[in-house]
Design a protein around this motif. Structure first.
Motif, short mmCIF file in Angstrom:
data_model
loop_
_atom_site.label_atom_id
_atom_site.label_comp_id
_atom_site.label_asym_id
_atom_site.label_seq_id
_atom_site.Cartn_x
_atom_site.Cartn_y
_atom_site.Cartn_z
N THR A 53 0.85 -1.18 0.00
CA THR A 53 0.00 0.00 0.00
C THR A 53 0.89 1.23 0.00
O THR A 53 2.12 1.12 -0.03
CB THR A 53 -0.90 0.03 1.25
OG1 THR A 53 -0.07 0.16 2.41
CG2 THR A 53 -1.75 -1.21 1.37
N ASP A 54 0.28 2.40 0.08
CA ASP A 54 1.06 3.63 0.17
C ASP A 54 1.93 3.64 1.42
O ASP A 54 3.02 4.21 1.42
CB ASP A 54 0.13 4.85 0.18
CG ASP A 54 -0.65 4.99 -1.11
OD1 ASP A 54 -0.19 4.47 -2.14
OD2 ASP A 54 -1.73 5.62 -1.08
N ASP A 55 1.44 3.03 2.45
CA ASP A 55 2.18 2.91 3.71
C ASP A 55 2.89 1.56 3.70
O ASP A 55 2.25 0.50 3.75
CB ASP A 55 1.20 2.99 4.89
CG ASP A 55 1.87 2.90 6.24
OD1 ASP A 55 3.08 2.59 6.31
OD2 ASP A 55 1.17 3.12 7.25
N THR A 56 4.21 1.57 3.62
CA THR A 56 4.96 0.32 3.49
C THR A 56 4.81 -0.60 4.70
O THR A 56 5.14 -1.78 4.61
CB THR A 56 6.46 0.61 3.27
OG1 THR A 56 6.94 1.41 4.36
CG2 THR A 56 6.68 1.33 1.95
N ARG A 57 4.28 -0.07 5.79
CA ARG A 57 4.08 -0.91 6.98
C ARG A 57 2.78 -1.70 6.91
O ARG A 57 2.57 -2.60 7.69
CB ARG A 57 4.07 -0.04 8.25
CG ARG A 57 5.39 0.66 8.50
CD ARG A 57 5.24 1.69 9.57
NE ARG A 57 4.32 2.73 9.08
CZ ARG A 57 3.82 3.70 9.82
NH1 ARG A 57 4.10 3.78 11.09
NH2 ARG A 57 3.01 4.60 9.30
N ARG A 58 1.89 -1.33 6.00
CA ARG A 58 0.59 -1.99 5.89
C ARG A 58 0.52 -2.79 4.60
O ARG A 58 0.91 -2.32 3.55
CB ARG A 58 -0.55 -0.97 5.91
CG ARG A 58 -0.70 -0.30 7.25
CD ARG A 58 -1.80 0.73 7.23
NE ARG A 58 -3.11 0.16 7.03
CZ ARG A 58 -3.97 -0.09 8.01
NH1 ARG A 58 -3.66 0.18 9.24
NH2 ARG A 58 -5.16 -0.58 7.74
N LYS A 59 0.00 -4.00 4.69
CA LYS A 59 -0.18 -4.87 3.53
C LYS A 59 -1.67 -5.16 3.38
O LYS A 59 -2.36 -5.44 4.35
CB LYS A 59 0.57 -6.19 3.70
CG LYS A 59 2.06 -6.05 3.90
CD LYS A 59 2.73 -5.69 2.62
CE LYS A 59 4.24 -5.69 2.82
NZ LYS A 59 4.94 -5.15 1.70
N GLN A 60 -2.13 -5.11 2.14
CA GLN A 60 -3.51 -5.46 1.84
C GLN A 60 -3.60 -6.96 1.60
O GLN A 60 -2.73 -7.55 0.96
CB GLN A 60 -4.01 -4.71 0.61
CG GLN A 60 -4.11 -3.21 0.79
CD GLN A 60 -4.99 -2.80 1.93
OE1 GLN A 60 -4.54 -2.09 2.81
NE2 GLN A 60 -6.23 -3.22 1.94
N VAL A 61 -4.66 -7.57 2.08
CA VAL A 61 -4.89 -9.00 1.92
C VAL A 61 -5.89 -9.19 0.78
O VAL A 61 -6.91 -8.51 0.72
CB VAL A 61 -5.45 -9.62 3.21
CG1 VAL A 61 -5.61 -11.12 3.06
CG2 VAL A 61 -4.57 -9.29 4.40
N ASP A 62 -5.59 -10.12 -0.12
CA ASP A 62 -6.49 -10.40 -1.23
C ASP A 62 -6.46 -11.89 -1.55
O ASP A 62 -5.57 -12.62 -1.10
CB ASP A 62 -6.10 -9.59 -2.46
CG ASP A 62 -7.26 -9.41 -3.44
OD1 ASP A 62 -8.37 -9.94 -3.20
OD2 ASP A 62 -7.05 -8.75 -4.47
N LEU A 63 -7.43 -12.32 -2.33
CA LEU A 63 -7.51 -13.71 -2.77
C LEU A 63 -6.61 -13.94 -3.97
O LEU A 63 -6.44 -13.05 -4.81
CB LEU A 63 -8.95 -14.04 -3.17
CG LEU A 63 -10.03 -13.85 -2.11
CD1 LEU A 63 -11.40 -14.06 -2.70
CD2 LEU A 63 -9.80 -14.77 -0.94
N THR A 64 -6.07 -15.13 -4.06
CA THR A 64 -5.31 -15.52 -5.25
C THR A 64 -6.29 -15.90 -6.36
O THR A 64 -7.47 -16.16 -6.08
CB THR A 64 -4.41 -16.73 -4.96
OG1 THR A 64 -5.26 -17.85 -4.64
CG2 THR A 64 -3.43 -16.47 -3.82
N PRO A 65 -5.82 -15.96 -7.60
CA PRO A 65 -6.69 -16.46 -8.67
C PRO A 65 -7.24 -17.86 -8.37
O PRO A 65 -8.39 -18.15 -8.69
CB PRO A 65 -5.78 -16.45 -9.90
CG PRO A 65 -4.80 -15.35 -9.62
CD PRO A 65 -4.55 -15.45 -8.13
N ALA A 66 -6.44 -18.71 -7.74
CA ALA A 66 -6.91 -20.05 -7.40
C ALA A 66 -8.04 -19.99 -6.36
O ALA A 66 -9.00 -20.76 -6.43
CB ALA A 66 -5.75 -20.90 -6.89
N ALA A 67 -7.95 -19.08 -5.41
CA ALA A 67 -9.01 -18.93 -4.41
C ALA A 67 -10.28 -18.40 -5.07
O ALA A 67 -11.39 -18.84 -4.73
CB ALA A 67 -8.56 -18.00 -3.29
N LEU A 68 -10.14 -17.48 -6.01
CA LEU A 68 -11.31 -16.98 -6.74
C LEU A 68 -11.95 -18.10 -7.55
O LEU A 68 -13.18 -18.21 -7.60
CB LEU A 68 -10.90 -15.83 -7.66
CG LEU A 68 -10.59 -14.52 -6.95
CD1 LEU A 68 -9.95 -13.53 -7.91
CD2 LEU A 68 -11.84 -13.93 -6.33
N ALA A 69 -11.14 -18.95 -8.15
CA ALA A 69 -11.67 -20.10 -8.89
C ALA A 69 -12.42 -21.04 -7.95
O ALA A 69 -13.45 -21.61 -8.32
CB ALA A 69 -10.54 -20.83 -9.61
#
Length: 118
Positions: free
Chosen positions: A86-102
């Motif tokens: 993210t803009d703040d290097t101390r924070r990470k966004q969590v998201d699904l992988t393409p395999a999880a979306l599948a």
């Protein structure tokens, strides 16, 4: 005598189909806490909400922050989640992988199949 389908029958057929899906070697299985984390991440993605590691660790009912962090790490290794900068290097966004979306796509198809068979 004709057999009537109760809503519970549809749900139970869905659960049977999900069990068959989980037996396929697509992604490593998740424990119940990881499944809850996956659902939270999936809902946030659907709502187009940003979800950081810190946000997940602050969720009620998921356990201690160290436990959640360990599950996120495990789920990344298993191929279910990715972290993005993210803009703040101390924070990470969590998201699904393409395999999880599948996987979610497959679950959706199974829900429709279970309802049709009713």
């Amino acid at each position: 005598m004709s057999k009537t389908t109760r809503p519970a029958d549809i749900y139970l057929r869905f659960l049977n189909l999900v069990d068959a899906l989980r037996a396929l070697p697509a992604l490593p299985p998740l424990d119940p806490l990881e499944e809850r984390v996956l659902a939270i991440v999936g809902r946030a993605r659907q709502l187009e909400e940003r979800l950081s590691v810190r946000d997940l660790m602050g969720q009620d009912g998921l356990g201690a922050p160290a436990t959640i962090h360990a599950r996120i790490t495990s789920m990344r290794k298993k191929g279910w989640l990715v972290l993005a900068d993210t803009d703040d290097t101390r924070r990470k966004q969590v998201d699904l992988t393409p395999a999880a979306l599948a996987y979610f796509d497959e679950l959706s198809g199974l829900m429709l199949k279970a309802a049709k068979e009713g």
